[in-house]
Design a protein around this motif. Structure first.
Motif, PDB file in Angstrom:
ATOM      1  N   GLN A 162       0.824  -1.198   0.000  1.00 18.24           N
ATOM      2  CA  GLN A 162       0.000   0.000   0.000  1.00 18.24           C
ATOM      3  C   GLN A 162       0.863   1.255   0.000  1.00 18.24           C
ATOM      4  O   GLN A 162       0.598   2.208  -0.748  1.00 18.24           O
ATOM      5  CB  GLN A 162      -0.907  -0.016   1.236  1.00 18.24           C
ATOM      6  CG  GLN A 162      -1.757   1.227   1.419  1.00 18.24           C
ATOM      7  CD  GLN A 162      -2.934   1.284   0.474  1.00 18.24           C
ATOM      8  OE1 GLN A 162      -3.339   0.262  -0.071  1.00 18.24           O
ATOM      9  NE2 GLN A 162      -3.483   2.467   0.272  1.00 18.24           N
ATOM     10  N   GLY A 163       1.933   1.263   0.813  1.00 15.68           N
ATOM     11  CA  GLY A 163       2.815   2.437   0.869  1.00 15.68           C
ATOM     12  C   GLY A 163       3.521   2.682  -0.436  1.00 15.68           C
ATOM     13  O   GLY A 163       3.663   3.835  -0.879  1.00 15.68           O
ATOM     14  N   ARG A 164       3.975   1.616  -1.102  1.00 15.23           N
ATOM     15  CA  ARG A 164       4.648   1.804  -2.393  1.00 15.23           C
ATOM     16  C   ARG A 164       3.708   2.349  -3.435  1.00 15.23           C
ATOM     17  O   ARG A 164       4.047   3.226  -4.228  1.00 15.23           O
ATOM     18  CB  ARG A 164       5.204   0.462  -2.883  1.00 15.23           C
ATOM     19  CG  ARG A 164       6.710   0.504  -2.990  1.00 15.23           C
ATOM     20  CD  ARG A 164       7.244  -0.647  -3.761  1.00 15.23           C
ATOM     21  NE  ARG A 164       8.131  -0.198  -4.806  1.00 15.23           N
ATOM     22  CZ  ARG A 164       8.874  -1.008  -5.522  1.00 15.23           C
ATOM     23  NH1 ARG A 164       8.810  -2.292  -5.325  1.00 15.23           N
ATOM     24  NH2 ARG A 164       9.666  -0.544  -6.437  1.00 15.23           N
ATOM     25  N   GLU A 166       0.950   4.100  -2.874  1.00 21.33           N
ATOM     26  CA  GLU A 166       0.614   5.483  -2.535  1.00 21.33           C
ATOM     27  C   GLU A 166       1.744   6.447  -2.907  1.00 21.33           C
ATOM     28  O   GLU A 166       1.487   7.559  -3.381  1.00 21.33           O
ATOM     29  CB  GLU A 166       0.314   5.578  -1.035  1.00 21.33           C
ATOM     30  CG  GLU A 166      -0.987   4.891  -0.634  1.00 21.33           C
ATOM     31  CD  GLU A 166      -1.248   5.015   0.856  1.00 21.33           C
ATOM     32  OE1 GLU A 166      -0.392   5.598   1.553  1.00 21.33           O
ATOM     33  OE2 GLU A 166      -2.301   4.527   1.314  1.00 21.33           O
ATOM     34  N   ALA A 167       3.006   6.028  -2.723  1.00 18.03           N
ATOM     35  CA  ALA A 167       4.130   6.899  -3.084  1.00 18.03           C
ATOM     36  C   ALA A 167       4.170   7.170  -4.574  1.00 18.03           C
ATOM     37  O   ALA A 167       4.405   8.305  -5.024  1.00 18.03           O
ATOM     38  CB  ALA A 167       5.439   6.255  -2.628  1.00 18.03           C
ATOM     39  N   ILE A 168       3.919   6.143  -5.400  1.00 20.52           N
ATOM     40  CA  ILE A 168       3.937   6.327  -6.860  1.00 20.52           C
ATOM     41  C   ILE A 168       2.823   7.273  -7.292  1.00 20.52           C
ATOM     42  O   ILE A 168       3.026   8.183  -8.116  1.00 20.52           O
ATOM     43  CB  ILE A 168       3.811   4.961  -7.557  1.00 20.52           C
ATOM     44  CG1 ILE A 168       5.071   4.116  -7.295  1.00 20.52           C
ATOM     45  CG2 ILE A 168       3.593   5.136  -9.059  1.00 20.52           C
ATOM     46  CD1 ILE A 168       4.958   2.694  -7.804  1.00 20.52           C
ATOM     47  N   ALA A 170       1.131   9.504  -5.402  1.00 19.04           N
ATOM     48  CA  ALA A 170       1.308  10.852  -4.857  1.00 19.04           C
ATOM     49  C   ALA A 170       2.378  11.629  -5.607  1.00 19.04           C
ATOM     50  O   ALA A 170       2.297  12.854  -5.723  1.00 19.04           O
ATOM     51  CB  ALA A 170       1.659  10.769  -3.369  1.00 19.04           C
ATOM     52  N   ASP A 171       3.403  10.949  -6.115  1.00 18.47           N
ATOM     53  CA  ASP A 171       4.443  11.637  -6.892  1.00 18.47           C
ATOM     54  C   ASP A 171       3.961  12.056  -8.274  1.00 18.47           C
ATOM     55  O   ASP A 171       4.491  13.012  -8.848  1.00 18.47           O
ATOM     56  CB  ASP A 171       5.673  10.725  -7.037  1.00 18.47           C
ATOM     57  CG  ASP A 171       6.406  10.560  -5.721  1.00 18.47           C
ATOM     58  OD1 ASP A 171       6.221  11.411  -4.841  1.00 18.47           O
ATOM     59  OD2 ASP A 171       7.153   9.577  -5.574  1.00 18.47           O
ATOM     60  N   SER A 175      -2.984  16.430  -5.513  1.00 17.34           N
ATOM     61  CA  SER A 175      -3.670  15.885  -4.335  1.00 17.34           C
ATOM     62  C   SER A 175      -5.174  15.722  -4.544  1.00 17.34           C
ATOM     63  O   SER A 175      -5.810  14.890  -3.884  1.00 17.34           O
ATOM     64  CB  SER A 175      -3.416  16.800  -3.127  1.00 17.34           C
ATOM     65  OG  SER A 175      -3.884  18.119  -3.400  1.00 17.34           O
ATOM     66  N   CYS A 192      -7.167   2.532  -3.484  1.00 21.20           N
ATOM     67  CA  CYS A 192      -7.011   3.850  -4.112  1.00 21.20           C
ATOM     68  C   CYS A 192      -8.002   3.985  -5.260  1.00 21.20           C
ATOM     69  O   CYS A 192      -8.298   2.992  -5.962  1.00 21.20           O
ATOM     70  CB  CYS A 192      -5.583   4.016  -4.631  1.00 21.20           C
ATOM     71  SG  CYS A 192      -5.290   5.571  -5.495  1.00 21.20           S
ATOM     72  N   PRO A 292       5.271  -1.784 -10.393  1.00 17.43           N
ATOM     73  CA  PRO A 292       5.525  -0.361 -10.087  1.00 17.43           C
ATOM     74  C   PRO A 292       5.811   0.481 -11.312  1.00 17.43           C
ATOM     75  O   PRO A 292       5.333   1.613 -11.423  1.00 17.43           O
ATOM     76  CB  PRO A 292       6.730  -0.426  -9.139  1.00 17.43           C
ATOM     77  CG  PRO A 292       6.591  -1.753  -8.460  1.00 17.43           C
ATOM     78  CD  PRO A 292       6.033  -2.676  -9.494  1.00 17.43           C
ATOM     79  N   MET A 296       3.463   3.490 -12.702  1.00 15.02           N
ATOM     80  CA  MET A 296       4.017   4.829 -12.910  1.00 15.02           C
ATOM     81  C   MET A 296       3.717   5.330 -14.322  1.00 15.02           C
ATOM     82  O   MET A 296       3.353   6.498 -14.525  1.00 15.02           O
ATOM     83  CB  MET A 296       5.528   4.795 -12.662  1.00 15.02           C
ATOM     84  CG  MET A 296       6.209   6.152 -12.658  1.00 15.02           C
ATOM     85  SD  MET A 296       7.982   5.994 -12.359  1.00 15.02           S
ATOM     86  CE  MET A 296       7.980   5.174 -10.765  1.00 15.02           C
TER      87      MET A 296
END
Length: 382
Positions: A162-164, A166-168, A170-171, A175, A192, A292, A296
């Motif tokens: 989930q964190g990975r 969310e990081a992709i 969000a970058d 927002s 998401c 990933p 992206m």
């Protein structure tokens, strides 16, 4: 009658004949001796002459040898002098070369020492860098251990995926372009959702990949365990794909396709290489498995679409500004034309003024050329 001494063949040899033969023989011997004496005398004379000639030649040779010896002595002295001067020159040259070589060796040793010191300083710097890298590697090893501990826990592993994800996202997006753990109309909460342009249905992304089944498959010790783990992995993937399709694909609210996020490129590659049937089954259920890098890339495509939509929304404002700009340009052209007319009129007036001043100047010159007195008639027009 002579006495016959002996018979030689058929010829009898008498005493008188023998005496005559002896006398003739004696005379012959004397003649031979005389001839030999004469020959020996001549030979001795020739030998004496030869000896004299040889002695003269020897004297001549001795004189030549003496002359050559004197010449050799002079040459030896000259060579000795030349050798002495050359030896001194050579010694001087050798000393100069030795001095130059010593100086160059000193400079080379100094440069070598300087370079060695620089190399040692650089080596110390590199060793310091290596030490820092080693400490970094040690820290990374600790982080890998902690990562392994995270992956060994199901809840922590889900939080990692989930964190990975969310990081992709969000970058790549603003927002207001996405939401995490939002609730759909059927009460389900996807990991998401991404808001699509033009009020299109939202795109759902799920990050709950069944990683524990994959780990059991990789940790299988024999073929039987591998077969069981493979069957369990296929079952888990199929169940998860169906759950995504049933819960997250809502007509009019979400897109017709959802993403299942795999947090590892290697797992994604092995999944497509070894389980192509699972990938095709997921596609039939309208679920796309993404890594990933693919996520992206998808986010970048969505970002480009959003940018295009914003530009289209602003197109009417741009057109209005362009029309206002054209109006201003037309007004400016009209004012420039009026200014051009004023300039032309001023130019014409200046031309007329120049003509009048020319006439005045010519009349003044004519007046200046006349001799005025009382008898001079007045000019017409004065």
């Amino acid at each position: 009658m002579d006495m016959v001494l002996f018979t030689l063949g058929d010829v009898p040899v008498t005493l008188s004949y023998a005496i005559a033969a002896a006398v003739a023989l004696t005379a012959l011997l004397l003649v031979i001796l005389l001839v030999n004496s004469i020959r020996s005398g001549r030979q001795r004379a020739e030998e004496a002459t030869l000896a004299i000639n040889r002695s003269q030649e020897m004297e001549k040779h001795l004189a030549d040898m003496m002359r050559i010896q004197n010449e050799m002595t002079g040459r030896m002295q000259t060579m000795s002098e030349i050798f002495g001067s050359r030896t001194s020159d050579l010694a001087r040259l050798v000393n100069e070369r030795l001095d130059s070589t010593s100086q160059r060796m000193g400079q080379a040793m100094a440069e070598t020492r300087t370079k060695t010191e620089e190399s040692l300083s650089k080596l110390h710097e590199r060793l310091a860098v290596i030490d820092r890298a080693q400490s970094t590697i040690t820290e990374l090893s600790g982080e890998i251990v902690s990562l392994q501990s995270i992956l060994s826990n199901k809840q922590q592993r889900g939080a990692f995926g989930q964190g990975r994800m969310e990081a992709i996202i969000a970058d790549g997006l603003a927002s207001n372009g996405y939401a995490f753990q939002t609730t759909l109309s059927n009460g389900s909460r996807p990991d998401c959702v991404i808001y699509m342009p033009n009020d299109a249905p939202r795109l759902v992304i799920d990050a709950k990949f069944p990683l524990e089944s994959w780990q059991r498959l990789k940790a299988a010790a024999n073929d039987d365990e591998a077969k069981l783990a493979k069957a369990q992995f296929k079952t888990d993937i199929t169940t998860h794909v169906r759950a995504i399709s049933d819960k997250y694909l809502i007509a009019g609210e979400t897109q017709d396709t959802a993403f299942m996020f795999v947090p590892s490129e290697s797992i994604f590659a092995d999944l497509h290489e070894q389980f192509e049937d699972l990938v095709q089954r997921a596609i039939r259920h309208r679920v796309v498995i993404v890594s990933p890098s693919l996520l992206m890339l998808s986010i970048q495509v969505i970002q480009a679409l959003l940018r295009d939509v914003r530009m289209r929304e602003q197109a009417h404002l741009i057109q209005k500004e362009v029309r206002d700009l054209l109006t201003d340009v037309g007004r400016l052209d009209e004012r420039v034309r009026k200014l051009q007319t004023h300039f032309q009129q001023a130019n014409n007036d200046i031309g007329d003024i120049l003509v009048s001043t020319g006439k005045v100047t010519r009349r003044g010159e004519k007046i200046d050329a006349l001799e005025l007195d009382e008898a001079t008639p007045r000019l017409a027009g004065e």
